[in-house]
Design a protein around this motif. Structure first.
Motif, PDB file in Angstrom:
ATOM      1  N   LEU A 197       0.833  -1.200   0.000  1.00  0.00           N
ATOM      2  CA  LEU A 197       0.000   0.000   0.000  1.00  0.00           C
ATOM      3  C   LEU A 197       0.868   1.251   0.000  1.00  0.00           C
ATOM      4  O   LEU A 197       0.588   2.217  -0.719  1.00  0.00           O
ATOM      5  CB  LEU A 197      -0.925   0.001   1.223  1.00  0.00           C
ATOM      6  CG  LEU A 197      -1.843   1.220   1.362  1.00  0.00           C
ATOM      7  CD1 LEU A 197      -2.754   1.356   0.152  1.00  0.00           C
ATOM      8  CD2 LEU A 197      -2.652   1.124   2.654  1.00  0.00           C
ATOM      9  N   LYS A 198       1.922   1.236   0.775  1.00  0.00           N
ATOM     10  CA  LYS A 198       2.840   2.377   0.806  1.00  0.00           C
ATOM     11  C   LYS A 198       3.446   2.621  -0.570  1.00  0.00           C
ATOM     12  O   LYS A 198       3.569   3.777  -1.020  1.00  0.00           O
ATOM     13  CB  LYS A 198       3.943   2.113   1.840  1.00  0.00           C
ATOM     14  CG  LYS A 198       5.012   3.188   1.945  1.00  0.00           C
ATOM     15  CD  LYS A 198       4.476   4.476   2.519  1.00  0.00           C
ATOM     16  CE  LYS A 198       5.562   5.500   2.710  1.00  0.00           C
ATOM     17  NZ  LYS A 198       5.037   6.827   3.120  1.00  0.00           N
ATOM     18  N   GLU A 199       3.807   1.539  -1.275  1.00  0.00           N
ATOM     19  CA  GLU A 199       4.372   1.675  -2.618  1.00  0.00           C
ATOM     20  C   GLU A 199       3.361   2.268  -3.600  1.00  0.00           C
ATOM     21  O   GLU A 199       3.698   3.137  -4.411  1.00  0.00           O
ATOM     22  CB  GLU A 199       4.835   0.307  -3.130  1.00  0.00           C
ATOM     23  CG  GLU A 199       6.073  -0.236  -2.417  1.00  0.00           C
ATOM     24  CD  GLU A 199       6.425  -1.639  -2.861  1.00  0.00           C
ATOM     25  OE1 GLU A 199       7.522  -2.116  -2.517  1.00  0.00           O
ATOM     26  OE2 GLU A 199       5.594  -2.277  -3.551  1.00  0.00           O
ATOM     27  N   VAL A 200       2.121   1.800  -3.519  1.00  0.00           N
ATOM     28  CA  VAL A 200       1.087   2.298  -4.435  1.00  0.00           C
ATOM     29  C   VAL A 200       0.821   3.775  -4.179  1.00  0.00           C
ATOM     30  O   VAL A 200       0.702   4.579  -5.113  1.00  0.00           O
ATOM     31  CB  VAL A 200      -0.208   1.475  -4.290  1.00  0.00           C
ATOM     32  CG1 VAL A 200      -1.344   2.103  -5.099  1.00  0.00           C
ATOM     33  CG2 VAL A 200       0.024   0.036  -4.745  1.00  0.00           C
ATOM     34  N   ILE A 201       0.728   4.163  -2.903  1.00  0.00           N
ATOM     35  CA  ILE A 201       0.503   5.570  -2.556  1.00  0.00           C
ATOM     36  C   ILE A 201       1.652   6.435  -3.073  1.00  0.00           C
ATOM     37  O   ILE A 201       1.437   7.507  -3.662  1.00  0.00           O
ATOM     38  CB  ILE A 201       0.348   5.735  -1.032  1.00  0.00           C
ATOM     39  CG1 ILE A 201      -0.961   5.109  -0.557  1.00  0.00           C
ATOM     40  CG2 ILE A 201       0.405   7.211  -0.638  1.00  0.00           C
ATOM     41  CD1 ILE A 201      -1.082   5.024   0.955  1.00  0.00           C
ATOM     42  N   ALA A 202       2.876   5.975  -2.860  1.00  0.00           N
ATOM     43  CA  ALA A 202       4.040   6.742  -3.306  1.00  0.00           C
ATOM     44  C   ALA A 202       4.050   6.900  -4.818  1.00  0.00           C
ATOM     45  O   ALA A 202       4.368   7.984  -5.347  1.00  0.00           O
ATOM     46  CB  ALA A 202       5.318   6.063  -2.834  1.00  0.00           C
ATOM     47  N   GLU A 203       3.694   5.838  -5.534  1.00  0.00           N
ATOM     48  CA  GLU A 203       3.686   5.914  -6.999  1.00  0.00           C
ATOM     49  C   GLU A 203       2.635   6.903  -7.489  1.00  0.00           C
ATOM     50  O   GLU A 203       2.908   7.739  -8.359  1.00  0.00           O
ATOM     51  CB  GLU A 203       3.419   4.535  -7.602  1.00  0.00           C
ATOM     52  CG  GLU A 203       3.433   4.557  -9.123  1.00  0.00           C
ATOM     53  CD  GLU A 203       3.280   3.182  -9.735  1.00  0.00           C
ATOM     54  OE1 GLU A 203       3.322   3.088 -10.977  1.00  0.00           O
ATOM     55  OE2 GLU A 203       3.107   2.203  -8.987  1.00  0.00           O
ATOM     56  N   ILE A 204       1.427   6.837  -6.935  1.00  0.00           N
ATOM     57  CA  ILE A 204       0.372   7.773  -7.344  1.00  0.00           C
ATOM     58  C   ILE A 204       0.794   9.197  -7.052  1.00  0.00           C
ATOM     59  O   ILE A 204       0.665  10.099  -7.896  1.00  0.00           O
ATOM     60  CB  ILE A 204      -0.949   7.459  -6.608  1.00  0.00           C
ATOM     61  CG1 ILE A 204      -1.461   6.065  -6.961  1.00  0.00           C
ATOM     62  CG2 ILE A 204      -2.016   8.501  -6.962  1.00  0.00           C
ATOM     63  CD1 ILE A 204      -2.643   5.621  -6.110  1.00  0.00           C
ATOM     64  N   SER A 205       1.281   9.432  -5.845  1.00  0.00           N
ATOM     65  CA  SER A 205       1.667  10.779  -5.438  1.00  0.00           C
ATOM     66  C   SER A 205       2.776  11.333  -6.321  1.00  0.00           C
ATOM     67  O   SER A 205       2.727  12.486  -6.775  1.00  0.00           O
ATOM     68  CB  SER A 205       2.110  10.769  -3.976  1.00  0.00           C
ATOM     69  OG  SER A 205       2.492  12.058  -3.558  1.00  0.00           O
ATOM     70  N   THR A 206       3.776  10.510  -6.598  1.00  0.00           N
ATOM     71  CA  THR A 206       4.889  10.965  -7.427  1.00  0.00           C
ATOM     72  C   THR A 206       4.432  11.290  -8.836  1.00  0.00           C
ATOM     73  O   THR A 206       4.837  12.302  -9.423  1.00  0.00           O
ATOM     74  CB  THR A 206       5.992   9.895  -7.464  1.00  0.00           C
ATOM     75  OG1 THR A 206       6.469   9.680  -6.139  1.00  0.00           O
ATOM     76  CG2 THR A 206       7.146  10.324  -8.347  1.00  0.00           C
ATOM     77  N   ARG A 207       3.603  10.438  -9.409  1.00  0.00           N
ATOM     78  CA  ARG A 207       3.118  10.694 -10.765  1.00  0.00           C
ATOM     79  C   ARG A 207       2.311  11.992 -10.818  1.00  0.00           C
ATOM     80  O   ARG A 207       2.397  12.753 -11.788  1.00  0.00           O
ATOM     81  CB  ARG A 207       2.280   9.521 -11.262  1.00  0.00           C
ATOM     82  CG  ARG A 207       3.099   8.276 -11.548  1.00  0.00           C
ATOM     83  CD  ARG A 207       2.324   7.247 -12.339  1.00  0.00           C
ATOM     84  NE  ARG A 207       3.110   6.050 -12.555  1.00  0.00           N
ATOM     85  CZ  ARG A 207       4.064   5.923 -13.475  1.00  0.00           C
ATOM     86  NH1 ARG A 207       4.345   6.953 -14.258  1.00  0.00           N
ATOM     87  NH2 ARG A 207       4.732   4.797 -13.619  1.00  0.00           N
ATOM     88  N   LEU A 208       1.520  12.248  -9.807  1.00  0.00           N
ATOM     89  CA  LEU A 208       0.750  13.496  -9.770  1.00  0.00           C
ATOM     90  C   LEU A 208       1.672  14.701  -9.671  1.00  0.00           C
ATOM     91  O   LEU A 208       1.501  15.695 -10.385  1.00  0.00           O
ATOM     92  CB  LEU A 208      -0.229  13.473  -8.594  1.00  0.00           C
ATOM     93  CG  LEU A 208      -1.459  12.588  -8.747  1.00  0.00           C
ATOM     94  CD1 LEU A 208      -2.213  12.497  -7.419  1.00  0.00           C
ATOM     95  CD2 LEU A 208      -2.386  13.143  -9.825  1.00  0.00           C
ATOM     96  N   GLU A 209       2.641  14.636  -8.770  1.00  0.00           N
ATOM     97  CA  GLU A 209       3.540  15.779  -8.558  1.00  0.00           C
ATOM     98  C   GLU A 209       4.333  16.108  -9.824  1.00  0.00           C
ATOM     99  O   GLU A 209       4.585  17.277 -10.115  1.00  0.00           O
ATOM    100  CB  GLU A 209       4.507  15.498  -7.402  1.00  0.00           C
ATOM    101  CG  GLU A 209       3.851  15.281  -6.047  1.00  0.00           C
ATOM    102  CD  GLU A 209       3.187  16.539  -5.479  1.00  0.00           C
ATOM    103  OE1 GLU A 209       3.319  17.626  -6.089  1.00  0.00           O
ATOM    104  OE2 GLU A 209       2.518  16.433  -4.445  1.00  0.00           O
ATOM    105  N   THR A 210       4.701  15.084 -10.579  1.00  0.00           N
ATOM    106  CA  THR A 210       5.485  15.332 -11.783  1.00  0.00           C
ATOM    107  C   THR A 210       4.614  15.646 -12.997  1.00  0.00           C
ATOM    108  O   THR A 210       5.136  15.878 -14.085  1.00  0.00           O
ATOM    109  CB  THR A 210       6.386  14.124 -12.107  1.00  0.00           C
ATOM    110  OG1 THR A 210       5.575  12.945 -12.247  1.00  0.00           O
ATOM    111  CG2 THR A 210       7.406  13.902 -11.009  1.00  0.00           C
ATOM    112  N   SER A 211       3.305  15.652 -12.819  1.00  0.00           N
ATOM    113  CA  SER A 211       2.379  15.928 -13.924  1.00  0.00           C
ATOM    114  C   SER A 211       1.627  17.236 -13.743  1.00  0.00           C
ATOM    115  O   SER A 211       0.693  17.514 -14.492  1.00  0.00           O
ATOM    116  CB  SER A 211       1.363  14.776 -14.056  1.00  0.00           C
ATOM    117  OG  SER A 211       2.012  13.547 -14.262  1.00  0.00           O
TER     118      SER A 211
END
Length: 980
Positions: free
Chosen positions: A663-677
């Motif tokens: 779950l931590k990995e999925v949250i981090a991936e979503i958050s990172t993709r949003l921040e870089t978009s």
């Protein structure tokens, strides 16, 4: 190329058929032709599909970053010999029922393409596109408007400060403000030094001012010649008729010449290299882990269809899903949180690139990321590639080949892009689009030894033409670029004579006058209202009760693919639970289930489906202000895989298992993709936030897809694994509340023969779910405060939205509002926001489903001026005469809006939604009839009733400098809330 088969017709008009092959999967044929006089090449796909496609593209490798090919693409569409109007392309968008119409600039090509189901429309668009590309006006004013020009801040005042203006200039400021753009630039410069890919084909705003009108014209003369042209047609239209029109209107006026638009192979490195590229980042935030690190190689020739297929399969095996070995190793390393931009296989260069890396990393860890990539590749090459993962990758390619979907891009044009590298670079286009022979070759090679292991060794591990690319956040980059631009302008202005300044003013005023002048569009072809089809297709259905669930079957010719949606009502969730739905939608397909971990579930998805996804959807009702809150799981599979597909869905909805680390990995991936978009999401965020101020429906959408969702993910990303136990419990509660057999709606689009076996298989899925249970208390999401707001983001442009609350679909005014939106966008906003203001896009849109109407601007250099234009737009409708021809075009456009291109996979899902929301076939046909009856007085009436003086919500997302400038210029225009 192979010769036409003996006995076949080997010529059509001035063309020689050089190849004809059956194309059984499209019930047609593949033809290659060459124009005898000019050498123009042509591919035709003969098929019964009535959505006919056309494209012509020219290899246009750039020699600098002035954006000459991109600016030429814009200027070419701004008037031609037969159609000497200011913007025939945009004029045709409202005179046509095209299912797609655009022009594109790639890294070394420029393409003009369209598709339409209407034969008259096809002829009209073909005439306009041919004249535009081969005989454009290329006027200096068009170059200045679309590309670059000097203009004073106040165009009439030479003392107000010199500025750069131009549509492409502003477009590229926004386009290059992303990490992805920085990565593309780094790949081009590091891996292809001295070649066209080392330049920014779209144009670097710092280099665009170096482009001259003469250079633009020379570039056109050199590249836009039939001897350098590649044509493509698709569909049921008569090929002979189309070729005759191309020859008569264009090719007959040229003779063959030698055009060297080739791109040489890159000189291969003896040793790997490194490069660092900055991207704009917001100040005052923690940017310590917002770098990206990518290891990238130049690999096989893009024209080689077999080698390209092998690399695509390898890329799928290594990176395509959460269980892929290279992707998993990168995420498990903890060095970053999502795959870097540029990861995967890319054949849009003459020699294809493969890359792998991470985003969300510390810049100093870039070498560590590269070591993970190299170590993992060494391990996979030594231990062997998992055969089941190769099978899954080949299954995915087979699925893509079989599926004839118009989702995203019409299938008529999707076929072209599948074959584009081979077509451009001298390979076999047929092998690229219909890869059976290459696949058979690949299967034989697999049985003969360590094929993929050897491919990893040869193309990656032993290949020194490699670069470690690090993309780093730079909080001062945007300000440095802005300061440099202003200093350059000040230096130029200091050398201007009074006569120079006078000419700049005269040119600006002349351009403005030309933009405001009424155009004579009589030369342009058009459809008439009588050409509009008035009936909608009846989509048959069969409703079945499977235990307590409702199943709606929509039999369609899906070519052996089953499409299935599970729809659940999420209205009873609490507000806090609704905020977690974006996370739940990702967790649902990226976690473990039924005793298997997420790697095993990912393998099942890859092996047995064409993809499974989930999302929360808010669907407006046609007749009132209520709406449906649906959580939808969508999946698709080959019919032969129906059983494992249904078993997989059953495990996901009934036996999901979420682990804290995952779950931590999925949250981090979503958050990172949003921040870089953020730079690419500016308009979406502005529109959703403005809508959230009008209604509960808008407020929910903002929390599911907008700034509200972004903030939720940021909060979750700050929690460690131990703090996620309550989130896991909430996610499980959400699953139990959503997936109950007595409240589940199942939508299936499939071949009719599949209905009985699917009905039986669905019994197992429904039986695995509880049939009742405690329901949560509905959470009412209240609209936000209506005060206008501005949000800052690391972009040098603005996204502005003003939105009004109006009426729904069945209201008598709804049709007139939709026509009004088309009328305002095409006749007023396009001129004021794009041509004069330099914004890339200016919009008016009537949300007849949601009862809203909005004005918007995209990649806009202005804020206060744009809101003034929104004010003027309302008065313009009521105070000026409405041209009957423009009204007719607005009605045509509105009819196209309500009758989009569909394919079998879309029809069932769309019909199911229409049934549940009240958009029945009868209601849609009545609405279309009302569109035809809209009058000029109707436009004025609905403007006065719903827009003039009406309360509105507005939101701006823009760079800090633009926001501050607007705040000073117009105190009270908005409240500067916070960064996005």
């Amino acid at each position: 190329m192979a010769k036409a088969k003996s006995g076949a017709v080997d010529a059509i008009g001035g063309y020689t058929i050089t190849r004809r092959e059956p194309l059984e999967r499209l019930e047609g044929a593949y033809l290659e032709l060459e124009h005898q006089a000019t050498g123009a090449r042509h591919i035709h796909i003969e098929t019964p599909d009535d959505n006919n496609g056309f494209a012509v593209f020219f290899p246009t490798p750039p020699t600098d970053s002035t954006g000459v090919a991109h600016i030429l693409e814009h200027v070419v569409l701004a008037g031609s010999k037969r159609f000497p109007v200011r913007d025939p392309f945009f004029s045709m968008t409202r005179r046509s029922l095209a299912t797609f119409m655009n022009a594109l600039t790639g890294s070394d090509w420029t393409m003009y393409l369209f598709s339409t189901r209407n034969a008259k429309d096809f002829k009209n668009l073909l005439d306009v596109y041919l004249d535009a590309t081969f005989f454009p006006s290329l006027s200096e004013d068009s170059f200045k408007q679309e590309g670059i020009r000097f203009e004073f801040e106040d165009p009439a005042d030479p003392n107000s400060g010199l500025r750069y203006k131009g549509v492409v200039f502003n477009e590229m400021k926004g386009a290059l403000a992303t990490p992805g753009a920085a990565m593309n630039e780094a790949i081009g410069k590091a891996l292809f030094p001295g070649l066209p890919y080392a330049h920014v084909s779209g144009g670097d705003p710092q280099k665009i001012p170096n482009l001259t009108w003469d250079h633009l014209k020379q570039f056109h003369a050199r590249h836009y010649h039939p001897s350098n042209a590649h044509f493509y047609t698709y569909g049921s239209q008569s090929l002979a008729t189309t070729l005759e029109a191309i020859e008569r209107n264009a090719l007959s006026r040229f003779e063959r010449i030698q055009v060297d638009s080739s791109v040489p192979d890159v000189k291969r490195f003896a040793h790997p290299t490194t490069a660092v590229e900055p991207y704009p980042a917001a100040a005052g935030e923690d940017n310590s882990h917002r770098a990206e690190a990518l290891t990238a190689w130049v690999t096989v020739p893009s024209a080689d269809s077999f080698k390209g297929l092998a690399m695509k399969v390898l890329s799928e095996v290594l990176l395509s899903n959460a269980g892929s070995p290279l992707r998993k190793a990168l995420i498990d390393s903890g060095l970053g949180s999502a795959l870097a931009d540029g990861s995967g296989f890319h054949d849009d260069y003459k020699e294809a690139v493969f890359g792998a890396g991470l985003k969300g990393v510390a810049a100093e860890d870039a070498e560590k990321v590269q070591q993970v990539v190299l170590t993992t590749l060494e391990r996979v090459a030594e231990q062997g590639v998992d055969a089941s993962q190769v099978d899954a990758a080949i299954h995915h390619l087979e699925f893509e080949k079989r599926e004839r979907s118009n989702a995203g891009l019409p299938y008529a044009l999707r076929i072209l892009f599948a074959s584009l590298p081979a077509y451009q670079y001298g390979g076999d286009p047929l092998s690229s689009m219909d890869f059976d022979a290459d696949l058979e070759h690949l299967e034989r090679a697999r049985t003969e030894g360590r094929f993929f292991e050897n491919l990893i060794q040869a193309e990656l591990l032993d290949n020194p033409h490699r670069a470690l690319l690090t993309i780093v956040p730079d909080t001062e980059l945007e300000e440095r670029q802005r300061t440099t631009e202003l200093e350059q302008l000040a230096a130029i202005e200091s050398k201007l004579s009074d006569q120079d300044k006078k000419k700049i003013v005269e040119d600006a005023l002349r351009l403005k006058a030309d933009q405001e002048a009424k155009q004579n569009l009589e030369a342009l072809p058009t459809l008439e209202l009588a050409d509009i089809p008035m009936k909608f297709e009846d989509v048959p259905s069969q409703d079945v009760n499977v235990r307590k669930a409702t199943v709606e079957f929509y039999p369609q010719p899906t070519n052996g693919i089953t499409y299935l949606d599970l729809r659940a009502d999420f209205s009873a969730l609490s507000t806090e639970q609704k905020d977690l739905l974006p996370l739940f939608s990702r967790v649902l397909t990226q976690s473990g289930a039924a005793g298997q971990d997420y790697v095993q579930i990912a393998a099942r998805i890859a092996a047995h489906t064409g993809g499974v996804g989930a999302a929360a959807q808010v669907q407006s009702l046609a007749s009132n202000e209520n709406y449906l809150e649906s959580f939808v799981i969508s999946g698709r599979a080959l019919d032969r895989n129906a059983q494992p597909f249904l078993e997989l869905l059953t495990d996901l909805v009934a036996r999901l298992e979420v682990e804290p680390r995952r779950l931590k990995e999925v949250i981090a991936e979503i958050s990172t993709r949003l921040e870089t978009s953020l730079a690419g999401l500016g308009f979406q965020f502005a529109l959703l936030r403005a809508h959230s101020k009008l209604s509960s429906e808008g407020a929910i959408n903002d929390r599911l897809q907008g700034i509200g969702m972004l903030h939720t993910m940021r909060r979750l990303a700050k929690r460690d694994e131990k703090e996620l136990a309550d989130v896991i419990a909430q996610l499980d509660d959400i699953r139990k509340l959503l997936f109950r057999s007595d409240a589940l709606r199942i939508i299936v689009t499939c071949e009719e023969s599949m209905i009985p076996p699917l009905e039986e298989l669905l019994t197992g899925l429904v039986g695995a779910l509880p049939s009742d249970g405690a329901r949560g208390m509905p959470g009412k999401v209240a609209p936000l405060e209506t005060a206008p707001e501005a949000r800052t983001a690391p972009v040098p442009v603005a996204f502005n939205v003003r939105i009004f609350k109006t009426v729904r679909y069945v209201h008598p005014d709804a049709a007139a509002l939709l026509v009004l939106a088309n009328y305002l966008r095409d006749t007023f906003l396009h001129r004021e926001l794009r041509e004069k203001g330099g914004a890339y896009g200016g919009y008016a849109q009537a949300g007849v489903a949601s009862g809203t109407f909005y004005f918007g601007s995209y990649r806009d250099p202005n804020i206060t001026r744009t809101y003034d234009v929104f004010d003027q737009a309302v008065r313009w409708v009521t105070d000026h005469e409405i041209d009957p021809e423009n009204l007719k075009e607005a009605i045509l456009g509105a009819c196209g809006d309500v009758d989009p291109l569909e394919s079998p996979d879309i029809k069932g899902r769309r019909e199911a939604t229409n049934r549940s929301t009240g958009f029945t076939r009868e209601a849609r046909e009545r609405f279309k009839q009302r569109l035809l009856q809209v009058s000029a007085e109707d436009l004025r009436r609905v403007t006065r009733s719903h827009l003039m003086g009406a309360p509105a919500a507005q939101t701006t997302v823009a760079g800090p400098d633009l926001v501050e400038e607007a705040r000073k210029e117009r105190p009270g225009l908005f409240e500067v809330v916070a960064p996005v």
